[in-house]
Design a protein around this motif. Structure first.
Motif, short mmCIF file in Angstrom:
data_model
loop_
_atom_site.label_atom_id
_atom_site.label_comp_id
_atom_site.label_asym_id
_atom_site.label_seq_id
_atom_site.Cartn_x
_atom_site.Cartn_y
_atom_site.Cartn_z
N ARG A 96 0.85 -1.20 0.00
CA ARG A 96 0.00 0.00 0.00
C ARG A 96 0.88 1.24 0.00
O ARG A 96 1.87 1.31 0.71
CB ARG A 96 -0.89 -0.01 1.24
CG ARG A 96 -1.83 1.17 1.28
CD ARG A 96 -2.84 1.06 2.40
NE ARG A 96 -3.50 2.35 2.55
CZ ARG A 96 -3.86 2.88 3.69
NH1 ARG A 96 -3.66 2.24 4.81
NH2 ARG A 96 -4.44 4.05 3.74
N LEU A 97 0.51 2.22 -0.81
CA LEU A 97 1.25 3.47 -0.90
C LEU A 97 0.71 4.46 0.14
O LEU A 97 -0.50 4.69 0.20
CB LEU A 97 1.12 4.06 -2.30
CG LEU A 97 2.09 5.16 -2.67
CD1 LEU A 97 3.52 4.64 -2.66
CD2 LEU A 97 1.75 5.73 -4.03
N HIS A 98 1.59 5.01 0.95
CA HIS A 98 1.20 5.97 1.99
C HIS A 98 1.82 7.32 1.65
O HIS A 98 3.03 7.42 1.43
CB HIS A 98 1.69 5.51 3.36
CG HIS A 98 1.11 4.20 3.76
ND1 HIS A 98 -0.10 4.09 4.40
CD2 HIS A 98 1.58 2.94 3.61
CE1 HIS A 98 -0.35 2.82 4.63
NE2 HIS A 98 0.65 2.10 4.16
N VAL A 99 0.99 8.36 1.63
CA VAL A 99 1.46 9.71 1.32
C VAL A 99 1.18 10.60 2.54
O VAL A 99 0.05 10.71 3.01
CB VAL A 99 0.74 10.30 0.09
CG1 VAL A 99 1.23 11.72 -0.19
CG2 VAL A 99 0.96 9.40 -1.12
N VAL A 100 2.25 11.20 3.04
CA VAL A 100 2.16 12.12 4.17
C VAL A 100 2.51 13.49 3.66
O VAL A 100 3.48 13.67 2.91
CB VAL A 100 3.14 11.70 5.30
CG1 VAL A 100 3.17 12.74 6.40
CG2 VAL A 100 2.77 10.34 5.85
N THR A 101 1.73 14.49 4.04
CA THR A 101 2.04 15.86 3.64
C THR A 101 2.35 16.69 4.87
O THR A 101 1.77 16.50 5.94
CB THR A 101 0.87 16.51 2.87
OG1 THR A 101 -0.29 16.49 3.69
CG2 THR A 101 0.60 15.78 1.58
N ILE A 102 3.29 17.59 4.71
CA ILE A 102 3.63 18.57 5.73
C ILE A 102 3.05 19.89 5.24
O ILE A 102 3.53 20.44 4.25
CB ILE A 102 5.15 18.71 5.95
CG1 ILE A 102 5.84 17.34 6.07
CG2 ILE A 102 5.44 19.61 7.14
CD1 ILE A 102 5.42 16.51 7.24
N GLY A 103 2.02 20.37 5.91
CA GLY A 103 1.35 21.58 5.47
C GLY A 103 2.20 22.82 5.65
O GLY A 103 3.23 22.80 6.35
N GLU A 104 1.78 23.90 5.03
CA GLU A 104 2.47 25.18 5.19
C GLU A 104 2.48 25.60 6.66
O GLU A 104 3.35 26.34 7.09
CB GLU A 104 1.81 26.26 4.31
CG GLU A 104 1.97 26.03 2.82
CD GLU A 104 3.43 25.97 2.38
OE1 GLU A 104 4.28 26.72 2.92
OE2 GLU A 104 3.73 25.15 1.49
N ASP A 105 1.49 25.11 7.43
CA ASP A 105 1.43 25.39 8.86
C ASP A 105 2.28 24.39 9.66
O ASP A 105 2.23 24.36 10.88
CB ASP A 105 -0.02 25.35 9.35
CG ASP A 105 -0.74 24.07 8.93
OD1 ASP A 105 -0.10 23.18 8.29
OD2 ASP A 105 -1.94 23.95 9.23
N ARG A 106 3.04 23.52 8.95
CA ARG A 106 3.93 22.49 9.50
C ARG A 106 3.18 21.38 10.23
O ARG A 106 3.75 20.65 11.03
CB ARG A 106 5.01 23.10 10.39
CG ARG A 106 5.88 24.10 9.62
CD ARG A 106 7.18 24.45 10.25
NE ARG A 106 7.95 23.41 10.84
CZ ARG A 106 8.92 22.72 10.26
NH1 ARG A 106 9.19 22.95 8.99
NH2 ARG A 106 9.61 21.82 10.91
N VAL A 107 1.89 21.24 9.93
CA VAL A 107 1.09 20.16 10.49
C VAL A 107 1.26 18.93 9.60
O VAL A 107 1.20 19.03 8.38
CB VAL A 107 -0.39 20.57 10.61
CG1 VAL A 107 -1.26 19.39 11.03
CG2 VAL A 107 -0.55 21.72 11.58
#
Length: 137
Positions: A89-100
């Motif tokens: 399974r492919l997992h994508v994590v994003t780091i928002g502009e608010d660093r969340v």
């Protein structure tokens, strides 16, 4: 802040014996075998670190890694997308502009929490997502 400045000024007036006594009281450790001038600087750093909070966890980790020379961790910066395949399974994590940190339509406190949720075991988040690399010998 005034207390820190007062304490730093007081250090300048202490004799070598008083500096050593202050070191033992403040640090609870044997006095390092250094000159009074260097001991005064070390005490000044200790006073500031204790009053102002000391170095951040990230700074301590970075300094530790540099001292050991074993690994180097790239910081997760705003706007970053981290992709990892785990058990098909492919997992994508994003780091928002608010660093969340966002994964699976939720917000997370750390990459390690995300890695733990994905794998079911304790992982270093930066290692799991490829941000922690071994330094070439």
């Amino acid at each position: 802040m005034i207390e820190v400045a007062d304490e730093l000024a007081r250090l300048e007036t202490l004799s070598p014996v008083e500096l050593r006594e202050t070191w033992v009281k403040l640090c609870g450790e044997p006095v390092p075998n250094v000159s009074p001038k260097l001991l005064r600087l070390a005490l000044g750093w200790e006073v500031q670190a204790r009053c102002l909070g000391g170095p951040s966890r990230e700074t301590v980790r970075t300094l530790d890694q540099l001292a050991r020379g074993a690994t180097k961790t790239a910081p997760a910066s705003a706007g970053m997308r981290l992709v990892r395949e785990w058990q098909g399974r492919l997992h994508v994590v994003t780091i928002g502009e608010d660093r969340v940190i966002r994964w699976d339509e939720r917000e997370w406190k750390s990459l390690s929490e995300v890695a733990r949720a994905i794998t079911g075991t304790r992982w270093s988040g930066p290692a799991f997502f490829g941000l922690k690399k071994k330094v070439a010998a």
